[in-house]
Design a protein around this motif. Structure first.
Motif, PDB file in Angstrom:
ATOM      1  N   VAL A  30       0.827  -1.202   0.000  1.00  0.00           N
ATOM      2  CA  VAL A  30       0.000   0.000   0.000  1.00  0.00           C
ATOM      3  C   VAL A  30       0.868   1.262   0.000  1.00  0.00           C
ATOM      4  N   CYS A  31       1.955   1.271   0.754  1.00  0.00           N
ATOM      5  CA  CYS A  31       2.862   2.427   0.733  1.00  0.00           C
ATOM      6  C   CYS A  31       3.493   2.588  -0.650  1.00  0.00           C
ATOM      7  N   TYR A  32       3.874   1.479  -1.276  1.00  0.00           N
ATOM      8  CA  TYR A  32       4.449   1.550  -2.618  1.00  0.00           C
ATOM      9  C   TYR A  32       3.433   2.107  -3.613  1.00  0.00           C
ATOM     10  N   VAL A  33       2.228   1.553  -3.605  1.00  0.00           N
ATOM     11  CA  VAL A  33       1.202   2.024  -4.540  1.00  0.00           C
ATOM     12  C   VAL A  33       0.904   3.497  -4.284  1.00  0.00           C
ATOM     13  N   ASN A  34       0.799   3.886  -3.030  1.00  0.00           N
ATOM     14  CA  ASN A  34       0.538   5.284  -2.691  1.00  0.00           C
ATOM     15  C   ASN A  34       1.650   6.193  -3.214  1.00  0.00           C
ATOM     16  N   ARG A  35       2.885   5.765  -3.040  1.00  0.00           N
ATOM     17  CA  ARG A  35       4.039   6.559  -3.509  1.00  0.00           C
ATOM     18  C   ARG A  35       4.041   6.673  -5.034  1.00  0.00           C
ATOM     19  N   MET A  36       3.746   5.577  -5.730  1.00  0.00           N
ATOM     20  CA  MET A  36       3.716   5.610  -7.188  1.00  0.00           C
ATOM     21  C   MET A  36       2.554   6.471  -7.700  1.00  0.00           C
ATOM     22  N   LEU A  37       1.431   6.426  -7.004  1.00  0.00           N
ATOM     23  CA  LEU A  37       0.298   7.266  -7.395  1.00  0.00           C
ATOM     24  C   LEU A  37       0.639   8.743  -7.269  1.00  0.00           C
ATOM     25  N   GLU A  38       1.359   9.098  -6.187  1.00  0.00           N
ATOM     26  CA  GLU A  38       1.771  10.491  -6.007  1.00  0.00           C
ATOM     27  C   GLU A  38       2.686  10.946  -7.129  1.00  0.00           C
ATOM     28  N   GLU A  39       3.558  10.065  -7.577  1.00  0.00           N
ATOM     29  CA  GLU A  39       4.537  10.422  -8.598  1.00  0.00           C
ATOM     30  C   GLU A  39       4.001  10.325 -10.027  1.00  0.00           C
ATOM     31  N   PHE A  40       3.228   9.273 -10.311  1.00  0.00           N
ATOM     32  CA  PHE A  40       2.879   8.969 -11.701  1.00  0.00           C
ATOM     33  C   PHE A  40       1.384   8.841 -11.978  1.00  0.00           C
ATOM     34  N   ALA A  71     -10.895  -2.710  -4.728  1.00  0.00           N
ATOM     35  CA  ALA A  71      -9.787  -2.046  -5.413  1.00  0.00           C
ATOM     36  C   ALA A  71      -9.579  -2.663  -6.791  1.00  0.00           C
ATOM     37  N   GLY A  72     -10.275  -2.147  -7.788  1.00  0.00           N
ATOM     38  CA  GLY A  72     -10.128  -2.645  -9.148  1.00  0.00           C
ATOM     39  C   GLY A  72      -8.952  -2.034  -9.869  1.00  0.00           C
ATOM     40  N   CYS A  73      -8.390  -0.950  -9.308  1.00  0.00           N
ATOM     41  CA  CYS A  73      -7.202  -0.318  -9.897  1.00  0.00           C
ATOM     42  C   CYS A  73      -6.333   0.225  -8.769  1.00  0.00           C
ATOM     43  N   ASP A  74      -5.182   0.777  -9.113  1.00  0.00           N
ATOM     44  CA  ASP A  74      -4.227   1.239  -8.106  1.00  0.00           C
ATOM     45  C   ASP A  74      -4.791   2.306  -7.176  1.00  0.00           C
ATOM     46  N   CYS A  75      -5.484   3.301  -7.727  1.00  0.00           N
ATOM     47  CA  CYS A  75      -5.953   4.384  -6.863  1.00  0.00           C
ATOM     48  C   CYS A  75      -6.975   3.893  -5.847  1.00  0.00           C
ATOM     49  N   GLU A  76      -7.707   2.853  -6.188  1.00  0.00           N
ATOM     50  CA  GLU A  76      -8.695   2.322  -5.259  1.00  0.00           C
ATOM     51  C   GLU A  76      -8.063   1.525  -4.119  1.00  0.00           C
ATOM     52  N   VAL A  77      -6.794   1.117  -4.263  1.00  0.00           N
ATOM     53  CA  VAL A  77      -6.098   0.447  -3.157  1.00  0.00           C
ATOM     54  C   VAL A  77      -6.080   1.381  -1.950  1.00  0.00           C
ATOM     55  N   CYS A  78      -5.779   2.657  -2.193  1.00  0.00           N
ATOM     56  CA  CYS A  78      -5.671   3.645  -1.116  1.00  0.00           C
ATOM     57  C   CYS A  78      -6.979   4.384  -0.857  1.00  0.00           C
ATOM     58  N   LEU A  79      -7.985   4.177  -1.687  1.00  0.00           N
ATOM     59  CA  LEU A  79      -9.269   4.867  -1.502  1.00  0.00           C
ATOM     60  C   LEU A  79     -10.379   3.938  -1.035  1.00  0.00           C
ATOM     61  N   SER A  80     -10.389   2.708  -1.529  1.00  0.00           N
ATOM     62  CA  SER A  80     -11.486   1.790  -1.231  1.00  0.00           C
ATOM     63  C   SER A  80     -11.089   0.622  -0.339  1.00  0.00           C
ATOM     64  N   ALA A  81      -9.894   0.088  -0.525  1.00  0.00           N
ATOM     65  CA  ALA A  81      -9.499  -1.112   0.212  1.00  0.00           C
ATOM     66  C   ALA A  81      -8.842  -0.788   1.555  1.00  0.00           C
ATOM     67  N   PHE A  82      -7.985   0.217   1.584  1.00  0.00           N
ATOM     68  CA  PHE A  82      -7.260   0.572   2.806  1.00  0.00           C
ATOM     69  C   PHE A  82      -7.356   2.070   3.054  1.00  0.00           C
ATOM     70  N   GLU A  83      -7.182   2.427   4.315  1.00  0.00           N
ATOM     71  CA  GLU A  83      -7.133   3.835   4.690  1.00  0.00           C
ATOM     72  C   GLU A  83      -6.039   4.009   5.733  1.00  0.00           C
ATOM     73  N   PRO A  84      -5.483   5.210   5.833  1.00  0.00           N
ATOM     74  CA  PRO A  84      -4.446   5.422   6.842  1.00  0.00           C
ATOM     75  C   PRO A  84      -5.008   5.216   8.244  1.00  0.00           C
ATOM     76  N   ASP A  85      -4.201   4.649   9.109  1.00  0.00           N
ATOM     77  CA  ASP A  85      -4.567   4.498  10.518  1.00  0.00           C
ATOM     78  C   ASP A  85      -4.129   5.772  11.230  1.00  0.00           C
ATOM     79  N   TRP A  86      -5.006   6.773  11.212  1.00  0.00           N
ATOM     80  CA  TRP A  86      -4.642   8.102  11.723  1.00  0.00           C
ATOM     81  C   TRP A  86      -4.328   8.087  13.219  1.00  0.00           C
ATOM     82  N   HIS A  87      -4.925   7.171  13.970  1.00  0.00           N
ATOM     83  CA  HIS A  87      -4.618   7.091  15.405  1.00  0.00           C
ATOM     84  C   HIS A  87      -3.152   6.696  15.605  1.00  0.00           C
TER      85      HIS A  87
END
Length: 138
Positions: A30-40, A71-87
């Motif tokens: 998830v961190c990798y996908v998030n980082r790649m989404l930010e860049e590309f 999560a049918g695509c990369d952006c949905e990994v961080c939007l639909s499947a997982f979320e940051p644990d803000w606590h």
């Protein structure tokens, strides 16, 4: 001669692409996908599959598992499947929640306060690190 130049340019582009998109040691999916989404940005499941191919090639059901999580695509990994644990993120020592890896300079630099540097997972895992939690399905 011109054909040799073209081949050398193609090789250099390939090396640059590999360098810019490589998975960091112990980085979670998830961190990798998030980082790649930010860049590309999102390009289907490219980053999820690249992570799998580089770190967990035996995880052949990854794409289907993510699809079942919404999560049918990369952006949905961080939007639909997982979320940051803000606590957890709020409880981290201050120096950890503002670090980001810069692939161009191979150095850690200041970043936005949103998501800290990956907390790491074992090699071969497709699970998220502790920074992420499963988003409840609606």
């Amino acid at each position: 001669m011109s054909q040799e130049i073209v081949f050398e340019l193609e090789r250099e582009l390939t090396r640059s692409a590999e360098r810019l998109t490589k998975v960091r040691p112990y980085e979670c999916l998830v961190c990798y996908v998030n980082r790649m989404l930010e860049e590309f940005g999102c390009t289907g499941s490219r980053w999820m599959l690249r992570y799998r191919d580089l770190t967990a090639p035996r995880a052949t059901a990854l794409e289907e598992r993510m699809r079942k999580m919404g999560a049918g695509c990369d952006c949905e990994v961080c939007l639909s499947a997982f979320e940051p644990d803000w606590h957890l993120i709020a409880s981290l020592p201050r120096q950890f929640d503002r670090l980001r890896w810069n692939a161009d300079t191979s150095a850690v630099e200041k970043a936005s306060p949103a998501i800290p540097h990956c907390m790491g997972v074992r090699r071969g895992s497709t699970q998220p690190c502790l920074l992420w939690k499963r988003r409840p399905r609606r």
